[in-house]
Write a protein that holds these residues in place. Structure first.
Motif, mmCIF file in Angstrom:
data_model
loop_
_atom_site.group_PDB
_atom_site.id
_atom_site.type_symbol
_atom_site.label_atom_id
_atom_site.label_comp_id
_atom_site.label_asym_id
_atom_site.label_seq_id
_atom_site.Cartn_x
_atom_site.Cartn_y
_atom_site.Cartn_z
ATOM 1 N N ILE A 174 0.639 -1.251 -0.049
ATOM 2 C CA ILE A 174 0.107 0.022 0.351
ATOM 3 C C ILE A 174 1.114 0.866 0.210
ATOM 4 O O ILE A 174 2.252 1.284 0.929
ATOM 5 C CB ILE A 174 -0.684 -0.367 1.120
ATOM 6 N N LYS A 175 0.459 2.293 -1.018
ATOM 7 C CA LYS A 175 1.475 3.237 -1.168
ATOM 8 C C LYS A 175 0.455 4.226 -1.121
ATOM 9 O O LYS A 175 -0.201 4.459 -1.334
ATOM 10 C CB LYS A 175 1.603 3.102 -2.648
ATOM 11 N N TYR A 176 1.115 4.853 -0.297
ATOM 12 C CA TYR A 176 0.151 6.339 0.502
ATOM 13 C C TYR A 176 1.755 7.771 -0.337
ATOM 14 O O TYR A 176 2.289 7.633 -0.087
ATOM 15 C CB TYR A 176 0.056 6.707 1.887
ATOM 16 N N VAL A 177 0.857 8.729 -1.125
ATOM 17 C CA VAL A 177 1.109 9.908 -1.380
ATOM 18 C C VAL A 177 0.348 11.284 -1.031
ATOM 19 O O VAL A 177 -0.808 11.024 -1.271
ATOM 20 C CB VAL A 177 1.214 10.064 -2.903
ATOM 21 N N ALA A 178 1.301 12.125 0.026
ATOM 22 C CA ALA A 178 0.731 12.897 0.249
ATOM 23 C C ALA A 178 0.895 14.439 -0.327
ATOM 24 O O ALA A 178 2.140 15.261 -0.685
ATOM 25 C CB ALA A 178 0.032 13.136 1.308
ATOM 26 N N VAL A 179 0.506 15.484 -0.929
ATOM 27 C CA VAL A 179 1.042 16.850 -1.865
ATOM 28 C C VAL A 179 -0.127 17.829 -0.592
ATOM 29 O O VAL A 179 -1.440 17.712 -0.003
ATOM 30 C CB VAL A 179 0.363 16.940 -2.832
ATOM 31 N N VAL A 180 0.885 18.657 0.362
ATOM 32 C CA VAL A 180 0.432 19.632 1.594
ATOM 33 C C VAL A 180 1.540 20.766 1.535
ATOM 34 O O VAL A 180 1.855 20.886 1.327
ATOM 35 C CB VAL A 180 1.013 18.642 3.300
ATOM 36 N N GLU A 181 -0.256 21.833 0.304
ATOM 37 C CA GLU A 181 0.413 23.043 0.118
ATOM 38 C C GLU A 181 -0.471 24.103 0.279
ATOM 39 O O GLU A 181 -1.409 23.624 -0.439
ATOM 40 C CB GLU A 181 1.660 23.134 -0.689
ATOM 41 N N ASN A 182 -0.287 25.521 0.375
ATOM 42 C CA ASN A 182 -1.344 26.481 0.641
ATOM 43 C C ASN A 182 -2.608 26.286 1.605
ATOM 44 O O ASN A 182 -3.886 26.086 0.629
ATOM 45 C CB ASN A 182 -1.983 27.243 -0.986
ATOM 46 N N GLY A 183 -1.967 25.554 2.294
ATOM 47 C CA GLY A 183 -3.199 25.439 3.308
ATOM 48 C C GLY A 183 -4.074 24.054 2.917
ATOM 49 O O GLY A 183 -5.394 23.390 3.545
ATOM 50 N N TRP A 213 -4.338 19.768 2.002
ATOM 51 C CA TRP A 213 -3.824 18.485 2.814
ATOM 52 C C TRP A 213 -4.270 16.900 1.427
ATOM 53 O O TRP A 213 -5.466 16.791 1.308
ATOM 54 C CB TRP A 213 -3.557 18.204 4.106
ATOM 55 N N HIS A 214 -3.635 17.079 0.416
ATOM 56 C CA HIS A 214 -4.311 15.885 -0.472
ATOM 57 C C HIS A 214 -3.973 14.558 -0.371
ATOM 58 O O HIS A 214 -1.815 15.163 -0.741
ATOM 59 C CB HIS A 214 -4.685 16.417 -1.837
ATOM 60 N N GLU A 215 -4.300 13.635 0.415
ATOM 61 C CA GLU A 215 -3.699 12.202 0.163
ATOM 62 C C GLU A 215 -4.372 11.083 -0.134
ATOM 63 O O GLU A 215 -5.408 11.309 -0.639
ATOM 64 C CB GLU A 215 -3.451 11.926 1.426
ATOM 65 N N VAL A 216 -3.537 10.486 -1.081
ATOM 66 C CA VAL A 216 -3.989 9.273 -2.118
ATOM 67 C C VAL A 216 -3.082 8.024 -1.680
ATOM 68 O O VAL A 216 -1.932 7.987 -1.134
ATOM 69 C CB VAL A 216 -4.058 9.136 -3.472
ATOM 70 N N GLY A 217 -3.804 6.577 -1.282
ATOM 71 C CA GLY A 217 -3.319 5.622 -0.610
ATOM 72 C C GLY A 217 -4.209 4.648 -1.964
ATOM 73 O O GLY A 217 -4.669 4.134 -2.361
ATOM 74 N N ASP A 218 -2.791 4.068 -2.567
ATOM 75 C CA ASP A 218 -3.248 3.480 -3.609
ATOM 76 C C ASP A 218 -2.781 1.220 -3.301
ATOM 77 O O ASP A 218 -1.559 1.863 -2.745
ATOM 78 C CB ASP A 218 -2.232 3.333 -4.975
ATOM 79 N N TYR A 219 -3.661 0.246 -3.392
ATOM 80 C CA TYR A 219 -3.017 -1.490 -3.220
ATOM 81 C C TYR A 219 -2.605 -1.364 -4.500
ATOM 82 O O TYR A 219 -2.847 -1.448 -6.089
ATOM 83 C CB TYR A 219 -4.503 -1.114 -3.233
ATOM 84 N N VAL A 220 -0.767 -2.280 -4.038
ATOM 85 C CA VAL A 220 -0.384 -1.886 -6.100
ATOM 86 C C VAL A 220 0.519 -3.745 -5.304
ATOM 87 O O VAL A 220 0.868 -4.218 -4.436
ATOM 88 C CB VAL A 220 1.487 -1.322 -5.421
ATOM 89 N N ARG A 238 -9.323 14.286 1.118
ATOM 90 C CA ARG A 238 -8.632 16.012 1.037
ATOM 91 C C ARG A 238 -9.090 17.277 2.242
ATOM 92 O O ARG A 238 -10.289 17.094 2.640
ATOM 93 C CB ARG A 238 -9.804 16.411 -0.209
ATOM 94 N N LEU A 239 -8.233 17.717 2.864
ATOM 95 C CA LEU A 239 -8.146 18.203 4.039
ATOM 96 C C LEU A 239 -7.816 20.246 3.551
ATOM 97 O O LEU A 239 -7.297 20.290 3.419
ATOM 98 C CB LEU A 239 -7.722 17.373 5.218
ATOM 99 N N THR A 240 -8.702 20.688 4.807
ATOM 100 C CA THR A 240 -7.928 21.725 4.774
ATOM 101 C C THR A 240 -7.720 22.129 5.779
ATOM 102 O O THR A 240 -7.918 21.515 7.269
ATOM 103 C CB THR A 240 -9.564 22.922 4.385
ATOM 104 N N ARG A 241 -6.358 23.180 6.025
ATOM 105 C CA ARG A 241 -6.302 23.299 7.251
ATOM 106 C C ARG A 241 -7.219 24.346 7.582
ATOM 107 O O ARG A 241 -7.516 25.450 7.422
ATOM 108 C CB ARG A 241 -4.570 24.124 7.275
ATOM 109 N N VAL A 242 -7.421 24.410 9.770
ATOM 110 C CA VAL A 242 -8.539 24.918 9.867
ATOM 111 C C VAL A 242 -7.648 25.652 11.351
ATOM 112 O O VAL A 242 -8.386 26.736 11.732
ATOM 113 C CB VAL A 242 -10.227 23.879 10.192
ATOM 114 N N GLY A 243 -6.085 25.271 11.522
ATOM 115 C CA GLY A 243 -6.091 26.345 12.836
ATOM 116 C C GLY A 243 -5.078 25.422 13.286
ATOM 117 O O GLY A 243 -4.483 24.476 12.634
#
Length: 192
Positions: free
Chosen positions: A142-151, A153-160, A173-178
């Motif tokens: 299972i491979k997770y890749v996250a891009v966290v920028e400009n408030g 957080w986008h992360e995906v998990g793939d079964y390989v 799909r997350l937004t920084r709230v504080g």
């Protein structure tokens, strides 16, 4: 000869008497390298809220997802807690991770606890986020890749699995709230 033993005794006594004073000198937790490497991931710190979409064959589930990330030990250790909530507010998923830097090995240590499983997995910081992976059976990961920028957080998990195309099974799909003072806040006071 007796003077030498007496002098040695005075030196030893002086060192023992000074030991409590030396022990009381404030030392930052972790090494400078540990604080630097873990600090490079401070962009993750704070409280995050959004959705987690899980897709299994024939079934998709959307949960309200939260993450909180903070540091301990002078910034040399990062703690991460994720929770997924159903529409009725009940917790459907809860995960916890500890991230640190192994100076001798020159790599991150990432220990994850979720769904009754725990393990230490390869973790890598990227230019705009991170990636990590874990075994998922014979010849599968299972491979997770996250891009966290400009408030965000986008992360995906793939079964390989060997011989098969990757299969996406989760997307956050997350937004920084504080900011958060977790986990450092609320330490036990030395005063009664």
């Amino acid at each position: 000869m007796r003077r030498l033993h007496l002098a040695s005794a005075f030196v030893a006594f002086g060192l023992l008497a000074a030991a409590p004073a030396v022990a009381q000198v404030q030392q930052p937790a972790g090494s400078p390298a540990q604080r630097e490497q873990v600090g490079a991931l401070d962009f993750m710190d704070g409280e995050w809220r959004g959705t987690a979409t899980t897709t299994m064959p024939g079934h998709t589930t959307v949960l309200a997802q939260t993450e909180r990330v903070g540091s301990l030990l002078g910034g040399s250790v990062k703690l991460i807690e994720g929770r997924g909530y159903a529409a009725d507010g009940s917790t459907q998923f809860n995960a916890f991770a500890i991230l640190s830097w192994d100076e001798r090995a020159g790599r991150y240590l990432f220990r994850s606890y979720a769904n009754g499983y725990t393990g230490e997995y390869p973790f890598e910081r990227t230019d705009n986020g991170f990636r990590w992976e874990m075994p998922a059976g014979p010849n599968a990961m299972i491979k997770y890749v996250a891009v966290v920028e400009n408030g965000t957080w986008h992360e995906v998990g793939d079964y390989v699995a060997e011989g098969q195309p990757p299969r996406r099974f989760i997307e956050l799909r997350l937004t920084r709230v504080g900011d958060t003072d977790w986990p450092g806040a609320g330490a036990v006071s030395p005063q009664p």
